[in-house]
Structures are given as C-alpha cells and as structure tokens.
Design an enzyme around this catalytic site. Structure first.
Site, PDB file in Angstrom:
ATOM      1  N   TYR A   1      19.103  -2.865  21.087  1.00  0.00           N
ATOM      2  CA  TYR A   1      18.507  -1.351  20.894  1.00  0.00           C
ATOM      3  C   TYR A   1      18.733  -0.986  20.046  1.00  0.00           C
ATOM      4  O   TYR A   1      18.635   0.451  19.297  1.00  0.00           O
ATOM      5  CB  TYR A   1      18.349  -0.755  21.802  1.00  0.00           C
ATOM      6  CG  TYR A   1      17.318  -1.368  23.072  1.00  0.00           C
ATOM      7  CD1 TYR A   1      17.279  -2.924  23.684  1.00  0.00           C
ATOM      8  CD2 TYR A   1      15.676  -0.501  23.493  1.00  0.00           C
ATOM      9  CE1 TYR A   1      15.960  -3.209  24.697  1.00  0.00           C
ATOM     10  CE2 TYR A   1      14.906  -1.157  23.840  1.00  0.00           C
ATOM     11  CZ  TYR A   1      14.939  -1.771  25.314  1.00  0.00           C
ATOM     12  OH  TYR A   1      14.381  -2.978  25.802  1.00  0.00           O
TER      13      TYR A   1
ATOM     14  N   LYS B   1      23.330 -12.756  31.821  1.00  0.00           N
ATOM     15  CA  LYS B   1      22.985 -13.825  31.549  1.00  0.00           C
ATOM     16  C   LYS B   1      24.178 -14.663  30.658  1.00  0.00           C
ATOM     17  O   LYS B   1      23.865 -15.147  29.031  1.00  0.00           O
ATOM     18  CB  LYS B   1      21.792 -13.930  30.386  1.00  0.00           C
ATOM     19  CG  LYS B   1      21.345 -15.173  30.187  1.00  0.00           C
ATOM     20  CD  LYS B   1      20.336 -15.445  31.180  1.00  0.00           C
ATOM     21  CE  LYS B   1      19.515 -17.408  30.562  1.00  0.00           C
ATOM     22  NZ  LYS B   1      18.919 -17.399  32.286  1.00  0.00           N
TER      23      LYS B   1
ATOM     24  N   ASP C   1      17.623 -13.880  35.078  1.00  0.00           N
ATOM     25  CA  ASP C   1      16.291 -14.948  35.324  1.00  0.00           C
ATOM     26  C   ASP C   1      15.602 -15.413  37.063  1.00  0.00           C
ATOM     27  O   ASP C   1      15.086 -14.865  37.900  1.00  0.00           O
ATOM     28  CB  ASP C   1      16.225 -15.971  34.520  1.00  0.00           C
ATOM     29  CG  ASP C   1      16.906 -16.757  34.613  1.00  0.00           C
ATOM     30  OD1 ASP C   1      18.234 -16.658  35.296  1.00  0.00           O
ATOM     31  OD2 ASP C   1      16.938 -18.194  34.311  1.00  0.00           O
TER      32      ASP C   1
ATOM     33  N   ASP D   1      15.535  -2.542  30.726  1.00  0.00           N
ATOM     34  CA  ASP D   1      14.355  -2.333  30.693  1.00  0.00           C
ATOM     35  C   ASP D   1      12.951  -2.493  30.912  1.00  0.00           C
ATOM     36  O   ASP D   1      12.301  -2.433  32.350  1.00  0.00           O
ATOM     37  CB  ASP D   1      14.212  -2.243  28.769  1.00  0.00           C
ATOM     38  CG  ASP D   1      12.857  -0.955  28.158  1.00  0.00           C
ATOM     39  OD1 ASP D   1      12.131  -0.445  29.172  1.00  0.00           O
ATOM     40  OD2 ASP D   1      12.805  -1.544  26.868  1.00  0.00           O
TER      41      ASP D   1
END
Ligand code: NAI
Length: 337
Positions: free
Chosen positions: A124, A171, A204, A228
C-alpha cells in the site's frame, strides 16, 4: 465535557450510516461538537483534489474523527483517499474487532477476535511502475520501525483486553526478506511480553484455520495486505461487513470508521446496516474516555440484534437504516430508565 470531533460523512452509504450514528451518540448523553468535513469524488470539481487540506487540518486539530466510507474510483488518476489519509496522519494501526452476535445468523458461535493490521506500508506504499509496456511492478515495503510498532500495539491491546495470545500472520517462507523481517520483529517484541502467548502462522494456513474454527483465535497481527483481506473474510464469517467496526490509530490522531466501503449497490435506499459505524463510534468513545456511554450504546446494539426482530436486509431482515437506528435509541433509553 464537550468533545470536538471531525465528522466525515463520506459517500455511497456513508451519509446514511454516519447520520444514524450521530443520532445515537446525541441520545447517549455525550456532548460532541461535530466539525463536518467533506472529501472524496464529490469535492474534486470544487477543490481539484478528493482530499482538500482542510480535511487533515481538521483531524490534526481535533485529534479524533468519525468517518464514513469514501469511494475510490478504479483506474482513474487519484490515489485512494483512505490510504492517503492513513499515510498523511501516520495512522499506523488498523484495529478491526470481529465477533459473533446472538440473533445474527452465522455458522459460528463465540467468535471474538481482533485483527491488528499494519496500516502504513507493505504494497500500500503505492510504489509501482511499468517496467515495459507489458510488465508492471509493485514494491512491497516492510520496515523494522513499522513492524515493531504494530506488534507492540497488538500486545498493548491484548493486555488492555485481557486476551490470552497474539499470532503473527506472514508469508516469510516465500518473502524471506520482507515478511522475514516482519516475523523477526514480531518474535523479538513477543520476547518482551512473556505474559501473553505468541506464535506465528503462514497467511494461507491462517485463512483455512479461520474459516474452520474462528472461535479459537484471539489477537492476530499482520502486514497491511493480509490484514485487508483477512478482515473482510473474517467479517463474512460472522454475518458480513455491516457488523465490523474499525479504528485507525496513530500518533497524530485517530480515525474511526466501519470496515466496509461505500456500497454503491445499496446507497440511498435506506437498507444499509449502520451497526459497523455505530460500533466504530463505540470504539471512539472508549478512546476519548467516554466508556460509560460506549457501554450503553454497545449493550443496546447487542440487545437489538439478539432479539432478532429488527434486522437489516444484509442479516436477513426487513428493517430500514432509519428504523433500526430508532430501535437502538429506544433500547438504549429503556435500558437507562
Ligand atoms: P463494500 O464494502 O462497499 O461492499 C461490499 C458488499 O458488502 C456490497 O454488496 C455491499 O452492499 C455490502 N455492504 C457493505 N457495507 C454494508 C452495510 N453497512 N450494510 C449492508 N451491506 C453492506 O466494498 P466494495 O464494493 O468493494 O467497495 C465500494 C467502494 O468503497 C470502492 O470505491 C472502495 O474503494 C470503497 N471503499 C472504501 C473504504 C473506506 O472508505 N474505508 C473501505 C473499503 C472500500
């Protein structure tokens, strides 16, 4: 005490849900002097920008704002005003409490988790360019400063709310440098808060765990993009975006706003669920030291939802925004008497 607070009605369903919220706040006994400021597409023609300087000036002066959603036109020149606002005011922590409500249809019970989303960087940061005509690149920024700060904030919330554990979501198995840095920072900060359990989960796997057993989770802290996505997903688990409030907290001020967007598909029809905005104002009242009024409003909303007689369309009912607001006011006054 009279509070000076900036009010940004926003667009789409923004004016409907903020009007509902202001009405309830007025009846709660809290004394607020609203400074109403407009931003977004509606002011571009007049000021040449969706965010004229008076928006930031007002929030910097008052330190607190209640904001309705603002539309970001897709594919047009202007950067998201919501992201700009968060960056300009350094509102680094986005807090989204997600819970089930008795009376609201949901596949789950006893969900009560908080998503703590880093709000200032990650993808972002808005750094992207075309490498060739056919290849685009977006740059993901992760810094030690922002990672330390957001994880520290997650532990602060966990302590204030007597929570048992904080999970860092990342991640780092793939993005070894950027998410790797976030994870290292999270582990270091966790080491200074031994009274609260800490572990980390890859994003995930966390998504799967959340849709299977959301009631197991407590405080989740993560970089911007995962926050988000997971907060909208978690909203879907408890009845939808109409129920999830939010706070953007920073050193220069705090902006309270529902997690949902401007919902153009239902705008102007008196069918939007104002609960997310009302509960955002409950977070705001606690922030400004008006816990008594906050509890009163929250209890009224919880009671109305539990009765299940006056639910808005998104929750399977037929009650309009204005009517729902009146029912909450009546409940609040009934509980006070
Ligand atoms: P959205 O959150 O506006 O709508 C998604 C779905 O949820 C729609 O079907 C909508 O009708 C429903 N919904 C949302 N809030 C609801 C409520 N209170 N009551 C009942 N149903 C509700 O997301 P979408 O369509 O992706 O975004 C629309 C616009 O909002 C975009 O321009 C986006 O940029 C902007 N947006 C603004 C935000 C902000 O101001 N903080 C946050 C998210 C999106």
């Amino acid at each position: 005490m009279k509070h000076n607070i900036t009010l940004i009605p926003g667009d789409g369903i923004g004016p409907e849900v903020t009007t509902a919220t202001v009405k309830i706040l007025e009846k709660s006994g809290v004394c607020i002097n609203w400074e109403i400021v407009r931003m977004g597409a509606e002011v571009i023609e007049e000021f040449g920008t969706p965010m004229p300087p008076y928006v930031l000036e007002s929030i910097k002066k008052n330190k607190v704002a209640l904001k309705g959603p603002v539309t970001t036109p897709v594919g047009k020149g202007f950067k998201s005003v919501n992201v700009t606002l968060r960056q300009e005011l350094n509102l680094y922590a986005n807090i989204r409490p997600i819970r089930t409500f008795e009376g609201v249809p949901s596949r789950f019970e006893n969900v009560d988790l908080i998503i703590v989303r880093e709000n200032s960087e990650d993808l972002y940061a808005g750094i992207e360019h075309m490498i060739t005509e056919d290849i685009a690149e977006s740059i993901k920024i992760i810094s030690k400063k922002a990672s330390d700060r957001i994880v520290e904030y997650a532990f602060k919330i966990a302590k204030e709310q007597n929570r048992k554990e904080v999970i860092a979501v990342h991640k780092a198995n793939i993005m070894k440098l950027s998410d790797g840095l976030f994870l290292r920072c999270a582990r270091n900060i966790a080491g200074t808060h031994k009274d609260i359990a800490f572990y980390d989960v890859i994003v995930d796997a966390m998504s799967m765990k959340l849709v299977m057993n959301p009631e197991k989770y407590d405080v989740l802290v993560m970089p911007n993009l995962y926050g988000d996505i997971l907060s909208d997903m978690a909203a879907g688990l408890v009845g939808g975006l109409g129920l999830v409030p939010g706070a953007n907290i920073g050193e220069e001020g705090a902006v309270f706003e529902p997690a949902h967007g401007s919902a153009p598909d239902i705008a102007g029809k008196n069918i939007a669920n104002p609960t997310a905005c009302i509960l955002s104002s409950v977070m705001m009242l606690r922030h400004i030291g008006e816990a008594k009024a906050a509890n009163k409003i929250e209890q009224a909303v919880v009671a109305v939802l539990k009765e299940g007689k006056h639910l808005t369309c998104d929750l399977g009912g037929t009650t309009g925004t204005i009517e729902f607001t009146q029912v909450v006011i009546d409940k609040m006054l009934e509980q006070t008497n």
